[in-house]
Design an enzyme around this catalytic site. Structure first.
Site: not given
Length: 328
Positions: A39-40, A206, A208, A231
């Site tokens: 069932d996972g 920047k 976002r 980064d």
């Protein structure tokens, strides 16, 4: 020599990385069992006696085909719980990439703060210490945990690579956004010491919103220089592409990039193929399985961080300090 009381595990999805860490320590990985159910559901248990031992579990929490980041997280949590139930003296979770660490604040009303919830889950199962590599926001990471939260940096790996190849170049270190300036400045200072001369700096504006990135202005001088974009993570590569194009427009002779974690989602392969970028360096906290082999051979170089984690484990086990690992 590492004492017998140290025990090093790596869950199956991170076994290859764990074997490299173990080899650097002169150890073999401790045995464990992982079982899947119809069932996972699943279970994992140690197959060695951990009573009274100092235990480290390596598991990098990125999603990949066949197993999500969420599934990896729950497997690690349950395994830590099993180790504590088996009377391990101390259990340290070693996560080269820590899922949800980017979601460290509310950017919209009623937003979840995933990094804090993950911290609470690790604490709930009895984790004694966390170790990870280059989180997005160090202060948020440290404040999310009430247990010791160690933070390693790939900066030294990148400095060594660039210092051996850019001896004759006039260099500028570029942060792709204002929030990464502190990270870029630390790298610039380290690279300047390694090169024995000053290194320039710059950063991009920047913005976002709803997943859309905008902003093109560069503050700093990159014209006629070799630009190194620094980064913590490359995801789709949108931010990196903007920064590389801006540096080229302003007259940068060469453009490199370095990031601790290479997720390379979406159209990242196309971004990395852009001739504006000469080379991209990433650590191996996330294997670059989403990239085509030809691109890996020509544009992307993956640096081995296993010795860094091995040395951190060695020092933590012996009661040593990690401070020197964060210095040059």
């Amino acid at each position: 020599m590492i004492g017998d009381e140290l025990c090093l595990f790596a869950l199956d999805a991170s076994r290859a990385y764990g074997e490299r860490v173990a080899a650097a320590l002169g150890l073999t990985l401790a045995r464990h069992e992982e079982r899947e159910f119809e069932d996972g559901e699943h279970k994992a248990r140690p197959l060695e006696n951990v009573r009274g031992r100092d235990v480290y579990v390596i598991h990098s929490l990125y999603g990949e085909p066949g197993i999500s980041a969420n599934d990896k997280l729950i497997r690690l949590l349950f395994f830590v719980g099993a180790l504590k139930d088996a009377s391990a003296a101390r259990v340290t979770a070693v996560c080269p990439y820590l899922a949800y660490s980017r979601k460290d604040r509310r950017t919209k009303p009623r937003d979840p703060v995933g990094s804090r919830y993950v911290a609470q889950l690790f604490e709930a199962v009895g984790t004694d210490r966390m170790v990870t590599l280059d989180v997005h926001n160090l202060a948020a990471y440290q404040n999310a945990f009430r247990i010791p939260a160690e933070h390693l940096e790939a900066r030294g790996l990148f400095v060594e690579w660039f210092a051996s190849r850019l001896q004759e170049d006039d260099v500028a270190v570029v942060s792709p956004d204002a929030g990464g300036v502190k990270r870029a400045d630390a790298f610039r200072d380290s690279l300047a010491r390694a090169l024995g001369r000053p290194v320039g700096s710059a950063f991009m504006e920047k913005r976002r919103s709803e997943g859309v990135v905008s902003g093109e202005a560069v503050v700093g001088e990159v014209g006629g220089r070799t630009a190194i974009i620094i980064d913590d993570l490359i995801s789709s590569g949108t931010t990196l592409a903007r920064a590389a194009a801006a540096c080229r427009t302003l007259g940068a002779r060469r453009v490199f990039a370095a990031a601790s974690h290479g997720m390379f989602t979406g159209a990242a392969a196309a971004v990395l193929a852009d001739p504006a970028l000469e080379k991209v360096l990433v650590a191996d906290s996330v294997p670059p399985f989403r990239l085509p082999p030809a691109l890996l051979e020509s544009r992307v170089e993956v640096l081995d961080s296993a010795p860094l984690f091995a040395e951190a484990i060695r020092r933590l086990h012996s009661g040593g300090s990690l401070v020197e690992l964060l210095q040059d």
